[in-house]
Scaffold this active site. Structure first.
Site, PDB file in Angstrom:
ATOM      1  N   TYR A 271     -14.332  -1.947   1.463  1.00 30.33           N
ATOM      2  CA  TYR A 271     -15.113  -1.371   0.367  1.00 30.33           C
ATOM      3  C   TYR A 271     -16.234  -2.310  -0.063  1.00 30.33           C
ATOM      4  O   TYR A 271     -17.340  -1.888  -0.370  1.00 30.33           O
ATOM      5  CB  TYR A 271     -14.215  -1.085  -0.838  1.00 30.33           C
ATOM      6  N   GLU A 272     -15.923  -3.574  -0.101  1.00 30.29           N
ATOM      7  CA  GLU A 272     -16.890  -4.575  -0.539  1.00 30.29           C
ATOM      8  C   GLU A 272     -18.141  -4.557   0.349  1.00 30.29           C
ATOM      9  O   GLU A 272     -19.267  -4.623  -0.146  1.00 30.29           O
ATOM     10  CB  GLU A 272     -16.233  -5.950  -0.491  1.00 30.29           C
TER      11      GLU A 272
ATOM     12  N   GLU B 277       0.860  -1.178   0.000  1.00 31.87           N
ATOM     13  CA  GLU B 277       0.000   0.000   0.000  1.00 31.87           C
ATOM     14  C   GLU B 277       0.900   1.232   0.000  1.00 31.87           C
ATOM     15  O   GLU B 277       1.904   1.275   0.714  1.00 31.87           O
ATOM     16  CB  GLU B 277      -0.896  -0.001   1.240  1.00 31.87           C
TER      17      GLU B 277
ATOM     18  N   LYS C 166     -11.245   8.540 -16.469  1.00 36.56           N
ATOM     19  CA  LYS C 166     -10.917   9.385 -17.618  1.00 36.56           C
ATOM     20  C   LYS C 166      -9.959   8.668 -18.566  1.00 36.56           C
ATOM     21  O   LYS C 166      -9.031   7.995 -18.140  1.00 36.56           O
ATOM     22  CB  LYS C 166     -10.302  10.702 -17.145  1.00 36.56           C
TER      23      LYS C 166
ATOM     24  N   ASP D  49      -8.552   1.819  -7.839  1.00 36.99           N
ATOM     25  CA  ASP D  49      -9.046   3.092  -8.374  1.00 36.99           C
ATOM     26  C   ASP D  49      -9.428   2.891  -9.841  1.00 36.99           C
ATOM     27  O   ASP D  49      -8.615   2.431 -10.637  1.00 36.99           O
ATOM     28  CB  ASP D  49      -7.951   4.151  -8.257  1.00 36.99           C
TER      29      ASP D  49
END
Length: 212
Positions: free
Chosen positions: A194-195, A69, A122, A118
């Site tokens: 997050y899950e 990380e 874009k 992430d």
């Protein structure tokens, strides 16, 4: 994932060099030295707060795990847990995933986990996506010949891009699910922070496992 600054983080990281590596570029081919014994080595790239990788290490003592990380606050939160747990098969690394071939030797990793990366939506940021060809090339180098990538995301566009990117790179898919929590692999799935957050909102979790 962007976390607020943790005033205690830097000091904690400096205090436990045996548990976390912050200058890993000189460790190619030597990562087994960081563990109690030599075992298959697996890597989570972008480990966040560490829920996934800690449970992996707890459930699979026969495998060594590296949690990588770049964010100081996030890696320090994993370290805080590891200071208490002292799992002999878990080592932390604070580093940028763009430099994997300078951190791990060829074929040193058996499996790679990419969890809720992430999406970089874009078009001009395509090369920053962790399933872009420039990253796949690195993974192919550090993974064993039959090594596997497991990828989870809540972002449909990123998942579709990842399927196409892996396919175009010539990878073979072992597993694909458009709703992981309602698939045959749900029982063995370990949830990330997050899950849990997205699942509570009814968001399906997309999943693939692929080999080079």
């Amino acid at each position: 994932m962007r976390l607020r600054n943790k005033p205690w983080a830097e000091q904690l990281i400096q205090k436990y060099p045996e548990l976390i590596s912050v200058s890993p570029q000189n460790m190619q081919g030597q990562w087994q030295q960081k563990f109690a014994q030599k075992q298959p080595l697996e890597l989570e790239l972008g480990a966040g707060k560490g829920r996934f990788i800690i449970q992996k290490a707890q459930h699979n003592p026969q495998i060594n795990y590296v949690a990588m990380e770049i964010q100081t606050a996030a890696i320090a939160m994993i370290l805080k847990q590891q200071v208490e747990l002292r799992l002999p098969n878990l080592h932390l690394v604070q580093a940028n995933g763009r430099d994997l071939v300078n951190i791990f030797a060829k074929g040193e990793i058996e499996k790679l986990y990419l969890n809720f990366s992430d999406p970089w939506p874009k078009k001009r940021h395509t090369k920053r996506r962790l399933t872009a060809p420039n990253f796949l090339k690195q993974y192919q180098t550090i993974l064993q010949t039959d090594g596997m990538i497991e990828f989870k995301t809540d972002n449909k566009a990123l998942f579709e891009y990842s399927l196409q990117s892996c396919n175009n790179y010539g990878m073979k898919f072992d597993k694909i699910s458009l709703n992981l929590h309602h698939s045959s692999w749900a029982e063995t799935n370990i949830w990330t922070e997050y899950e849990e957050k997205f699942s509570k909102k009814g968001q399906p979790i997309y999943f693939l496992a692929a080999r080079f």
